[in-house]
Design an enzyme around this catalytic site. Structure first.
Site, PDB file in Angstrom:
ATOM      1  N   ASN A  11       0.871  -1.182   0.000  1.00 62.46           N
ATOM      2  CA  ASN A  11       0.000   0.000   0.000  1.00 62.46           C
ATOM      3  C   ASN A  11       0.908   1.231   0.000  1.00 62.46           C
ATOM      4  O   ASN A  11       1.480   1.581   1.023  1.00 62.46           O
ATOM      5  CB  ASN A  11      -0.891  -0.028   1.250  1.00 62.46           C
ATOM      6  N   TRP A  12       1.023   1.849  -1.173  1.00 61.19           N
ATOM      7  CA  TRP A  12       1.957   2.974  -1.299  1.00 61.19           C
ATOM      8  C   TRP A  12       1.391   4.261  -0.685  1.00 61.19           C
ATOM      9  O   TRP A  12       2.112   5.257  -0.571  1.00 61.19           O
ATOM     10  CB  TRP A  12       2.300   3.221  -2.769  1.00 61.19           C
ATOM     11  N   LYS A  13       0.104   4.236  -0.356  1.00 61.93           N
ATOM     12  CA  LYS A  13      -0.557   5.428   0.225  1.00 61.93           C
ATOM     13  C   LYS A  13      -0.332   6.646  -0.684  1.00 61.93           C
ATOM     14  O   LYS A  13      -0.259   6.494  -1.901  1.00 61.93           O
ATOM     15  CB  LYS A  13      -0.068   5.661   1.652  1.00 61.93           C
ATOM     16  N   HIS A 102      -9.478   1.020   4.869  1.00 61.20           N
ATOM     17  CA  HIS A 102      -8.201   1.170   5.580  1.00 61.20           C
ATOM     18  C   HIS A 102      -8.422   2.066   6.792  1.00 61.20           C
ATOM     19  O   HIS A 102      -9.243   2.985   6.756  1.00 61.20           O
ATOM     20  CB  HIS A 102      -7.154   1.774   4.635  1.00 61.20           C
ATOM     21  N   GLU A 104      -6.823   4.451   7.895  1.00 67.89           N
ATOM     22  CA  GLU A 104      -6.624   5.892   7.635  1.00 67.89           C
ATOM     23  C   GLU A 104      -7.862   6.506   7.017  1.00 67.89           C
ATOM     24  O   GLU A 104      -8.049   7.726   7.071  1.00 67.89           O
ATOM     25  CB  GLU A 104      -5.374   6.089   6.759  1.00 67.89           C
ATOM     26  N   GLU A 172      -5.543  -5.322  10.455  1.00 60.32           N
ATOM     27  CA  GLU A 172      -4.529  -4.302  10.716  1.00 60.32           C
ATOM     28  C   GLU A 172      -4.874  -3.556  11.999  1.00 60.32           C
ATOM     29  O   GLU A 172      -5.721  -2.649  11.985  1.00 60.32           O
ATOM     30  CB  GLU A 172      -4.501  -3.281   9.562  1.00 60.32           C
ATOM     31  N   GLY A 178       2.261   1.838  10.924  1.00 60.61           N
ATOM     32  CA  GLY A 178       3.254   2.906  10.827  1.00 60.61           C
ATOM     33  C   GLY A 178       3.938   3.259  12.134  1.00 60.61           C
ATOM     34  O   GLY A 178       4.611   4.279  12.234  1.00 60.61           O
ATOM     35  N   SER A 210       3.225  -2.525  10.460  1.00 61.06           N
ATOM     36  CA  SER A 210       4.660  -2.545  10.744  1.00 61.06           C
ATOM     37  C   SER A 210       5.355  -3.856  10.362  1.00 61.06           C
ATOM     38  O   SER A 210       6.289  -4.292  11.037  1.00 61.06           O
ATOM     39  CB  SER A 210       4.920  -2.200  12.218  1.00 61.06           C
ATOM     40  N   GLY A 231       2.752  -1.263   4.367  1.00 62.81           N
ATOM     41  CA  GLY A 231       2.765   0.158   4.047  1.00 62.81           C
ATOM     42  C   GLY A 231       4.185   0.638   3.806  1.00 62.81           C
ATOM     43  O   GLY A 231       4.740   0.497   2.719  1.00 62.81           O
TER      44      GLY A 231
HETATM   45  C1  PEP Z   1      -0.843  -0.014   6.159  1.00 59.08           C
HETATM   46  O1  PEP Z   1      -0.994   1.207   6.144  1.00 59.08           O
HETATM   47  O2  PEP Z   1      -1.673  -0.735   5.598  1.00 59.08           O
HETATM   48  C2  PEP Z   1       0.314  -0.547   6.849  1.00 59.08           C
HETATM   49  C3  PEP Z   1       0.295  -1.792   7.188  1.00 59.08           C
HETATM   50  O3  PEP Z   1       1.340   0.341   7.104  1.00 59.08           O
HETATM   51  P1  PEP Z   1       2.769  -0.023   7.768  1.00 59.08           P
HETATM   52  O4  PEP Z   1       3.242  -1.294   7.126  1.00 59.08           O
HETATM   53  O5  PEP Z   1       3.623   1.157   7.435  1.00 59.08           O
HETATM   54  O6  PEP Z   1       2.524  -0.175   9.229  1.00 59.08           O
END
Ligand code: PEP
Length: 248
Positions: A11-13, A102, A104, A172, A178, A210, A231
Site C-alpha cells: 500500500n503505497w498510500k 483502511h 486511515e 490491521e 506505521g 509494521s 505500508g
Molecule cells: C498499512 O498502512 O496498511 C500498513 C500496514 O502500514 P505499515 O506497514 O507502514 O505499518
C-alpha cells in the site's frame, strides 16, 4: 482444502511521483519475473495506476507476476462525485484488487462499516477483489475487546454474497500501522482464527501493521496468516522483496 497461496500487497498510500513510482514498480516486476511462491500486488496512488500498469505488463497485466490495485473506490459506478474514482475506473486502469476500509479512511476520514460494505459491493460489481481492512484501536485492545471489534466490523462491512475468491481480509490493528509496534504472535494467531470463523472458507486473511524484512518470516509463518499488507516497507523494492521472500 488446498493451502491458500500467500499474498504480499504493498500500500503505497499518498507517496510517489511518476518517476519514483515507475522505478519502484520496475524494480519489483524485474525481481518477480514470471512467478513467485506468493502472489504480489502493488497499490499505488490513483495518479500512477496507468503508468504502473504499463510497467507491470500493459495489456498482459492479467498474467503478470505482480498485480495492480487501487487504495479506495466510490460505491457508485459513475456520476457527480468530484474527486472520487469508481471501481469500474480502477478495473479499466488495469486493477484486479482494491483496498477498502483502511484505518486511515475509517479513523481519518470517518468511513463507516456501511460505507465499506457499499464499496465492497461496488468492487464485486466491477470484477475486482475487495481487500477489506479491519482492526482495533489501542484502547479497544487494552479493554480486551479486539475480537469483538473486528467481528463487528466484519459483520458490518461485508455484503451478504461474500465469496472467498473475490474477498481478502486485512487484519490491521490501528495502533500497529506505521508505528513499529506489532502484536505478539499469539495475539495475531488468536485474531486470525477468530476472523476465519466469520468469513467464507478459503478467504485469505492478511496481517498488516509494521511488517518489515526482520519480522516478516515470523509473522508469515503463523498458521492462519495468508500474507501481509505492507505500508512503509513497500516503498523500498529491497524491503518489499525481502518480505515476499519470507512467504511460506
Ligand atoms: C498499512 O498502512 O496498511 C500498513 C500496514 O502500514 P505499515 O506497514 O507502514 O505499518
Amino acid at each position: 482444502m488446498p493451502e491458500r497461496k500467500q499474498l504480499v500487497a504493498g500500500n503505497w498510500k499518498m507517496n510517489g511521483r511518476r518517476a519514483d513510482g515507475i522505478a519502484l514498480a520496475r524494480a519489483i516486476a524485474e525481481r518477480a519475473g514470471g512467478r513467485h511462491a506468493c502472489d504480489l500486488l502493488v497499490c499505488p496512488p490513483f495518479t500512477l495506476l496507468a503508468s504502473i500498469g504499463e510497467v507491470l505488463g500493459g495489456e498482459a497485466l492479467a498474467g503478470s507476476a505482480v498485480s495492480l490495485g487501487g487504495q479506495d473506490c466510490h460505491a457508485a459506478p459513475a456520476g457527480a462525485f468530484t474527486g472520487s474514482i469508481s471501481a469500474e475506473m480502477l478495473r479499466d486502469a488495469g486493477c484486479s484488487h482494491v483496498i477498502l476500509g483502511h484505518s486511515e479512511r475509517r479513523h481519518g476520514l470517518g468511513e463507516t462499516d456501511a460505507d465499506v460494505r457499499a464499496k465492497a459491493a461496488a468492487a464485486w460489481r466491477a470484477g475486482l477483489v475487495a481487500i477489506v481492512c479491519i482492526g482495533e484501536t489501542r484502547a479497544e485492545r487494552e479493554a480486551g475487546s479486539a475480537v469483538a471489534v473486528v467481528t463487528a466490523q466484519l459483520a458490518g462491512s461485508l455484503p451478504e454474497n461474500a465469496e472467498a475468491q473475490r474477498l481478502v481480509i486485512a487484519y490491521e490493528p490501528v495502533w500497529a500501522i506505521g508505528t513499529g509496534l506489532v502484536p505478539t504472535n499469539a495475539d495475531i494467531a488468536d485474531i486470525h482464527r477468530a476472523i476465519r470463523s466469520h468469513i467464507p472458507s478459503g478467504t485469505r486473511v492478511l496481517y498488516g501493521g509494521s511488517v518489515n524484512p526482520k519480522n516478516a518470516a515470523e509473522i508469515l509463518g503463523l498458521p492462519d496468516v495468508d500474507g501481509a499488507l505492507v505500508g512503509g516497507a513497500s516503498l523500498k523494492a529491497e524491503d518489499f522483496w525481502a518480505i515476499a521472500a519470507a512467504c511460506r
